[in-house]
Design a protein around this motif. Structure first.
Motif, PDB file in Angstrom:
ATOM      1  N   VAL A 192     -15.181   8.164  34.507  1.00  0.00           N
ATOM      2  CA  VAL A 192     -15.015   8.704  35.865  1.00  0.00           C
ATOM      3  C   VAL A 192     -14.473   7.617  36.798  1.00  0.00           C
ATOM      4  N   ALA A 193     -14.976   6.377  36.643  1.00  0.00           N
ATOM      5  CA  ALA A 193     -14.507   5.275  37.510  1.00  0.00           C
ATOM      6  C   ALA A 193     -13.017   5.020  37.254  1.00  0.00           C
ATOM      7  N   GLN A 194     -12.585   5.157  35.990  1.00  0.00           N
ATOM      8  CA  GLN A 194     -11.151   4.968  35.707  1.00  0.00           C
ATOM      9  C   GLN A 194     -10.322   6.057  36.399  1.00  0.00           C
ATOM     10  N   GLY A 195     -10.881   7.268  36.464  1.00  0.00           N
ATOM     11  CA  GLY A 195     -10.202   8.360  37.179  1.00  0.00           C
ATOM     12  C   GLY A 195     -10.049   8.023  38.661  1.00  0.00           C
ATOM     13  N   VAL A 196     -11.080   7.437  39.249  1.00  0.00           N
ATOM     14  CA  VAL A 196     -11.014   7.043  40.663  1.00  0.00           C
ATOM     15  C   VAL A 196      -9.927   5.977  40.823  1.00  0.00           C
ATOM     16  N   ALA A 197      -9.900   5.029  39.884  1.00  0.00           N
ATOM     17  CA  ALA A 197      -8.902   3.952  39.955  1.00  0.00           C
ATOM     18  C   ALA A 197      -7.486   4.536  39.928  1.00  0.00           C
ATOM     19  N   GLU A 198      -7.263   5.579  39.124  1.00  0.00           N
ATOM     20  CA  GLU A 198      -5.938   6.216  39.078  1.00  0.00           C
ATOM     21  C   GLU A 198      -5.571   6.785  40.451  1.00  0.00           C
ATOM     22  N   GLN A 199      -6.556   7.411  41.116  1.00  0.00           N
ATOM     23  CA  GLN A 199      -6.284   7.988  42.449  1.00  0.00           C
ATOM     24  C   GLN A 199      -6.011   6.882  43.469  1.00  0.00           C
ATOM     25  N   PHE A 200      -6.732   5.774  43.341  1.00  0.00           N
ATOM     26  CA  PHE A 200      -6.507   4.650  44.262  1.00  0.00           C
ATOM     27  C   PHE A 200      -5.101   4.096  44.049  1.00  0.00           C
ATOM     28  N   LYS A 201      -4.676   4.050  42.789  1.00  0.00           N
ATOM     29  CA  LYS A 201      -3.349   3.481  42.466  1.00  0.00           C
ATOM     30  C   LYS A 201      -2.241   4.328  43.085  1.00  0.00           C
ATOM     31  N   GLU A 202      -2.418   5.642  42.959  1.00  0.00           N
ATOM     32  CA  GLU A 202      -1.397   6.557  43.499  1.00  0.00           C
ATOM     33  C   GLU A 202      -1.258   6.413  45.018  1.00  0.00           C
ATOM     34  N   ALA A 203      -2.404   6.130  45.680  1.00  0.00           N
ATOM     35  CA  ALA A 203      -2.377   6.084  47.146  1.00  0.00           C
ATOM     36  C   ALA A 203      -2.003   4.724  47.684  1.00  0.00           C
ATOM     37  N   SER A 204      -1.809   3.737  46.819  1.00  0.00           N
ATOM     38  CA  SER A 204      -1.661   2.369  47.316  1.00  0.00           C
ATOM     39  C   SER A 204      -0.485   2.282  48.288  1.00  0.00           C
ATOM     40  N   LEU A 257     -16.908 -11.842  44.714  1.00  0.00           N
ATOM     41  CA  LEU A 257     -17.398 -10.793  43.808  1.00  0.00           C
ATOM     42  C   LEU A 257     -16.356 -10.503  42.728  1.00  0.00           C
ATOM     43  N   ARG A 258     -15.096 -10.429  43.145  1.00  0.00           N
ATOM     44  CA  ARG A 258     -14.022 -10.149  42.191  1.00  0.00           C
ATOM     45  C   ARG A 258     -13.943 -11.258  41.139  1.00  0.00           C
ATOM     46  N   ALA A 259     -14.124 -12.495  41.602  1.00  0.00           N
ATOM     47  CA  ALA A 259     -14.067 -13.621  40.654  1.00  0.00           C
ATOM     48  C   ALA A 259     -15.181 -13.465  39.619  1.00  0.00           C
ATOM     49  N   GLU A 260     -16.370 -13.040  40.065  1.00  0.00           N
ATOM     50  CA  GLU A 260     -17.476 -12.851  39.097  1.00  0.00           C
ATOM     51  C   GLU A 260     -17.123 -11.730  38.114  1.00  0.00           C
ATOM     52  N   ILE A 261     -16.528 -10.658  38.640  1.00  0.00           N
ATOM     53  CA  ILE A 261     -16.176  -9.520  37.761  1.00  0.00           C
ATOM     54  C   ILE A 261     -15.136  -9.962  36.731  1.00  0.00           C
ATOM     55  N   VAL A 297     -13.425  -2.966  42.169  1.00  0.00           N
ATOM     56  CA  VAL A 297     -13.205  -4.256  42.831  1.00  0.00           C
ATOM     57  C   VAL A 297     -12.429  -5.189  41.896  1.00  0.00           C
ATOM     58  N   GLY A 298     -12.598  -4.987  40.580  1.00  0.00           N
ATOM     59  CA  GLY A 298     -11.830  -5.788  39.620  1.00  0.00           C
ATOM     60  C   GLY A 298     -10.336  -5.474  39.670  1.00  0.00           C
ATOM     61  N   ARG A 299      -9.978  -4.255  40.054  1.00  0.00           N
ATOM     62  CA  ARG A 299      -8.561  -3.840  39.980  1.00  0.00           C
ATOM     63  C   ARG A 299      -7.840  -3.720  41.323  1.00  0.00           C
ATOM     64  N   PHE A 300      -8.619  -3.663  42.423  1.00  0.00           N
ATOM     65  CA  PHE A 300      -7.973  -3.435  43.739  1.00  0.00           C
ATOM     66  C   PHE A 300      -8.567  -4.370  44.792  1.00  0.00           C
ATOM     67  N   SER A 301      -7.760  -4.616  45.831  1.00  0.00           N
ATOM     68  CA  SER A 301      -8.356  -5.291  46.988  1.00  0.00           C
ATOM     69  C   SER A 301      -8.453  -4.260  48.117  1.00  0.00           C
ATOM     70  N   PHE A 302      -9.477  -4.420  48.941  1.00  0.00           N
ATOM     71  CA  PHE A 302      -9.774  -3.433  49.988  1.00  0.00           C
ATOM     72  C   PHE A 302      -9.692  -4.091  51.366  1.00  0.00           C
ATOM     73  N   CYS A 352      -7.267   0.499  53.288  1.00  0.00           N
ATOM     74  CA  CYS A 352      -5.996   0.121  52.661  1.00  0.00           C
ATOM     75  C   CYS A 352      -6.333  -0.495  51.296  1.00  0.00           C
ATOM     76  N   ILE A 353      -5.798   0.113  50.256  1.00  0.00           N
ATOM     77  CA  ILE A 353      -6.167  -0.306  48.905  1.00  0.00           C
ATOM     78  C   ILE A 353      -4.928  -0.853  48.196  1.00  0.00           C
ATOM     79  N   THR A 354      -5.013  -2.087  47.727  1.00  0.00           N
ATOM     80  CA  THR A 354      -3.845  -2.685  47.061  1.00  0.00           C
ATOM     81  C   THR A 354      -4.192  -3.024  45.612  1.00  0.00           C
ATOM     82  N   PRO A 355      -3.372  -2.511  44.673  1.00  0.00           N
ATOM     83  CA  PRO A 355      -3.631  -2.875  43.266  1.00  0.00           C
ATOM     84  C   PRO A 355      -3.360  -4.360  43.053  1.00  0.00           C
ATOM     85  N   LEU A 356      -4.133  -4.995  42.183  1.00  0.00           N
ATOM     86  CA  LEU A 356      -3.966  -6.443  41.973  1.00  0.00           C
ATOM     87  C   LEU A 356      -3.046  -6.708  40.789  1.00  0.00           C
TER      88      LEU A 356
END
Ligand code: HEM
Length: 515
Positions: free
Chosen positions: A147-159, A331-335, A476-481, A511-515
């Protein structure tokens, strides 16, 4: 007749004595001056520009126990003292208050675990627990990851452009519960359920002075009058009736399908969901086993109880990351450093991630306020001495049967004596650097009351923690907010704590930016 009149007189005197005695007990407790007989302090408490604008100041002025007025002059106690709250969540002398009880009856089946009492509640909890132990919850991890991967796909589309993350996370948490409970994804629920579900969520943030007054009147109706009232053809009641009906239909359909599959020998041992466990006589304890109708009756509370509570908490967490870019980077660095090992070593081994989740639950408890009623005379113990209006110092408060008490969870979670002088600030490091005093254990998780405690503690608390760990690591591992320039987001309590824009709509554009 003579004896009858004397008896009636005696009863009247007794009732007056009891009511005066009750009033006199809480009258000695200090509190802010009442601005209105009709609304009492309820508008300041529930509809301030920002949640807590008054509440947190009252707590500073009067301490962790003070008196407020509800609608129509009713005395209410606000309590954030740790010992008192621990007593209340464990004591059989308190029940859901009438406004909350009416809400539960409106939204959910009368046989759901949140509505039933006493021995029935104990039996339901014992039965349902099978799907919420630490071991059971670990099995839902693949569901959360998908489910979290599905959310990530939606975040990517909206970037690129600001995205309101509220509906995305709300759909995702419904999807996760649907899959874990009975292997349903959002599409399986059907359009009507999804649309009505969105209307329910909209009802809560549309809270107004009229609604507050309506709830106060509803709380004074007798049970039969209330039961009749909910059949009124108003839009609100219709949405709630539909929710109850559709949840029942879904539960009924799922249970029937599973029983048919079992009869035909089609059941498998992989991907066992909660309803599978409840229906399987070899898995569940015979003494507490739920009947088929009782299982169906849990559908609504499981779906709705774990949807916006978890989604709003995650929304506030991501908002805080956007406001605190330095912590977001750490946090991202820890992830990234933990990488896929998080799934193997367990998310509990990630200090920043867990400090972040605790801090988010501390500042943004979904049930920030919860109304309780004393169902018999009782004495509430206090951690800190209370100075009454007569100057007396006391370590307990006597309350009479019928007294309304508000469990001020958000205030408790901002007590400077427990969480540090900067308790109103988002600072996850307090969980690591020893700022927090090791006090009274009041809830199941990190001394927080976000999930309450005692026999009615949130059934899904482990589910929610693992769900948040998985979601935050993925996102948080894949996007910055970053905050969007669009609007100033405020916090409102309307059933749950939620983010609200200046137009009163629930939203949290980021504002969500893919890393
Ligand atoms: C961050 C997420 C969550 C928070 C803050 C939260 C909070 C709470 C609170 C405060 C209660 C007590 C309500 C009351 O007695 O008035 C509760 C009860 C409950 N919660 Fe949660 N919840 C969360 C997630 C979940 C999830 C994911 C599920 C299910 C999958 C769930 C299922 C339930 C159920 C069934 C109850 C009723 C328990 C009973 O009455 O014995 N919750 N929750």
């Amino acid at each position: 007749m003579h004896y009858g009149t004397a008896f009636a007189g005696l009863i009247l005197i007794l009732l007056m004595y009891l009511s005066l005695r009750r009033r006199s007990i809480v009258r000695n407790i200090r509190g802010p001056a009442c601005p209105s007989w009709v609304f009492g302090h309820m508008l300041q408490l529930l509809l301030p520009p920002q949640y807590g604008d008054y509440e947190f100041i009252w707590q500073k002025l009067y301490g962790p126990v003070y008196r407020l007025k509800g609608c129509f002059g009713q005395d209410r106690l606000m309590i954030s003292d740790p010992l008192a709250l621990q007593y209340m969540v464990n004591s059989p002398h308190f029940d859901h208050g009438p406004i909350l009880e009416n809400g539960i009856n409106l939204m959910f089946d009368e046989n759901c675990v949140l509505a039933v009492k006493g021995e029935t509640h104990k039996r339901f909890r014992a039965a349902l627990n099978i799907g919420f132990t630490a071991a059971a919850v670990r099995n839902y991890q693949p569901v959360f990851e998908r489910v979290a991967q599905g959310v990530a796909e939606q975040f990517k589309e909206a970037s690129g452009s600001p995205l309101d993350i509220c509906p995305v996370l709300s759909d995702a948490t419904l999807n996760a519960i649907g899959q874990a409970t009975f292997d349903y994804s959002t599409e399986d629920f059907g359009e009507e359920f999804v649309a009505n579900n969105a209307r329910i969520m909209a009802l809560s943030y549309g809270q107004s002075a009229v609604q507050i007054l309506g709830e106060a009147v509803g709380a004074r109706l007798t049970k039969w009058a209330w039961r009749a009232a909910i059949h009124l053809p108003t839009a609100t009641f219709k949405v709630l009736r539909t929710a109850k009906y559709l949840a029942h239909q879904i539960g009924h359909h799922v249970v029937q399908k599973k029983l048919d599959a079992a009869q035909q020998g089609l059941e498998t041992d992989s991907d066992i969901d909660i309803f599978d466990m409840l229906l399987n006589p070899n898995r569940s304890d015979k003494k507490s086993a739920l009947s088929r109708d009782e299982i169906v009756a849990q559908t609504g509370i499981l779906l709705i109880g774990g949807q916006d509570t978890a989604a709003n908490t995650m929304t506030f967490g991501l908002l805080e990351l956007a406001r605190n870019p330095e912590f977001q980077d750490q946090l991202r660095a820890e992830i990234h450093a933990t990488g896929t090992a998080s799934a193997i070593l367990g998310y509990d081994s990630m200090p920043l991630l867990n400090a972040f989740i605790k801090e988010t639950l501390r500042l943004y408890p979904a049930a920030a306020l919860s109304e309780r009623i004393a169902i018999q005379d009782t004495v509430i113990p206090l951690m800190d001495s209370l100075k009454t209006s007569t100057g007396e110092l006391t370590k307990h408060i006597r309350v009479g049967k019928g007294q309304i008490v508000i469990m001020a969870v958000a205030s408790y979670q901002r007590l400077e004596s427990l969480w540090g002088e900067d308790a109103h600030k988002f600072r996850p490091s307090r969980w690591i650097d020893g700022t927090i005093s090791k006090g009274q254990a009041v809830g199941p998780y990190a001394n927080l009351l976000a999930f309450f405690g005692g026999p009615g503690v949130c059934l899904g608390w482990r589910f929610a923690i693992l769900e948040m760990q998985v979601f935050f690591c993925e996102l948080v591992g894949r996007f910055s907010f970053a905050l969007s320039e669009d609007d100033f987001i405020r916090t409102r309590f309307a059933g749950t704590l939620m983010p609200i824009m200046s137009d009163g709509q629930k939203a949290a554009p980021l504002c969500i930016t893919p890393l």
